[in-house]
Design a protein around this motif. Structure first.
Motif: not given
Length: 411
Positions: A223-240, A267-277
């Motif tokens: 998830a963190t790798e994907m958020i970083t890769a998207l940011a390089r393309k000037q894109k944002r996406m929420t990943l849970r 600034p990218l951390r809000k794109s990561l939505l985390v829960r505790v199982d």
């Protein structure tokens, strides 16, 4: 009917000008190839023919659509005012088109605009979509770097994985309120018997000896790798994604998981939505665990029992989404949701709204249940009744209830 390549080249060379071009790269073809098996050559031909026809109907007759190894090259005789915006919109339409077929539901489409010399067209058409041309400099748009054009990371094809391999896959989340795919869950799966099974379920049923920490490392790292890769393309996406309580309570494992998050720029951390199982039946303990995550700057999601409406323990914890699993159908011929279940969901939605949070129902298996949950006020959904799991995240795109009905009927 659009122009063929030879005709387009002849006209372009006569004009002697630079040509606006676009590329559509088809992502997740490995997953489609795996599903098609020995029928892959025929399936690929069908995909490329259908895609070319779809694009040709939406372009001018003097434009050209050229199939490449992993996508399509579009050459504009008279470019649109905003080629990049036009291509992005056309790419979303192409993606929706492929979502309508069960054979191509796992595919995604990536578009890119560029300019080339007329003399370069033949060479460009001979290259694959994995090696896009370098965009020429334009005053109104910066030149993309190699980082920008690098393809997004994707999960390994199951056929290439050893038994007990842990891999990450993505599950699209559908926003019923906005009628679009709005986010993705990043899940850790375990390859067992040639299939990728949900990791938590495989462990709980003793089908795998993997640790919960193995799953957490895989999903959070992906998830963190994907958020970083998207940011390089000037894109944002929420990943849970999710962390298991046993991992979070172990000092060393917690430090390792925290390190993944801290590698993300703030600034990218809000794109990561985390829960505790593992703590859904212990609201206070789960609320305390989420409070420990809050200083890291990520979004917080709480997993609760189906229909739970006593959410006071989460007040002031910053939870933005309450999720629960859909109960299994009461019989083989599901007729939707029982009235008391729908009422319980409605109470849960109201309790979440008091905390300024949305609700999310996962593992939804049929559209009757989805429709009843929508009527109860639930906003987000995922599961086999929505869109199948994929090797890369589904891009944000319009997807109506009518589209879902059509896709389920096709399946």
């Amino acid at each position: 009917m659009t122009a063929d390549l030879k005709t387009f080249i002849r006209r372009a060379l006569t004009r002697g000008e630079r040509i606006d071009a676009g590329q559509f790269r088809l992502l997740n073809l490995d997953a489609v190839r795996e599903q098609a098996g020995d029928n892959w050559p025929s399936a690929k031909k069908k995909i490329m023919t259908a895609g070319q026809q779809f694009l040709s109907k939406r372009l001018h007759e003097d434009d050209a659509v050229i199939p490449c190894e992993e996508g399509f090259l579009v050459l504009f005789a008279s470019p649109p005012d905003e080629p990049a915006a036009f291509l992005a919109e056309l790419g979303e339409a192409l993606m929706t088109f492929f979502l309508g077929s069960p054979e191509t539901q796992s595919m995604a489409v990536e578009s890119q605009a560029s300019r080339v010399d007329a003399s370069e067209i033949s060479q460009l058409a001979a290259t694959t979509a994995t090696a896009p041309p370098t965009p020429a400099e334009k005053p109104s748009r910066p030149v993309k770097s190699e980082e920008d054009s690098r393809p997004l990371p994707r999960s390994r094809p199951v056929a290439e994985c050893e038994e007990e391999s842990v891999i990450a896959q993505y599950r699209p989340l559908w926003d019923a309120q906005r009628q679009l795919l709005a986010a993705n869950a990043c899940l850790a799966k375990i390859v067992i018997g040639g299939r990728a099974l949900e990791g938590r379920r495989a462990i709980s049923t003793r089908m795998s000896a993997a640790r919960q920490f193995d799953l957490d490392q895989c999903a959070l790292g992906a998830a963190t790798e994907m958020i970083t890769a998207l940011a390089r393309k000037q894109k944002r996406m929420t990943l849970r994604t999710a962390i298991h309580a046993s991992s979070w309570q172990d000092r060393d494992q917690r430090a390792a998981l925290t390190d993944f998050i801290e590698q993300l720029p703030q600034p990218l951390r809000k794109s990561l939505l985390v829960r505790v199982d593992g703590l859904s039946d212990q609201p206070r303990v789960q609320a305390d665990a989420l409070a420990g995550l809050a200083p890291l700057g990520v979004g917080l999601m709480a997993e609760i029992p189906f229909g739970e409406c006593e959410l006071g323990q989460f007040a002031g914890k910053g939870v933005s989404l309450f999720s629960c699993a859909c109960p299994p159908p009461t019989n083989a011929n599901s007729e939707g949701m029982m009235d008391h279940d729908a009422r319980a969901l409605n109470l849960m939605v109201k309790a979440a709204a008091e905390l300024k949070a949305a609700t999310y129902l996962h593992d939804v298996r049929d559209l009757l249940v989805l429709k009843a949950a929508m009527a109860s006020g639930v906003r987000f959904f995922s599961g086999q009744a929505v869109v199948a799991d994929r090797a890369t995240p589904a891009p944000s795109q319009s997807l109506s209830m009518v589209d879902l009905y059509r896709m389920n009927k096709a399946a």
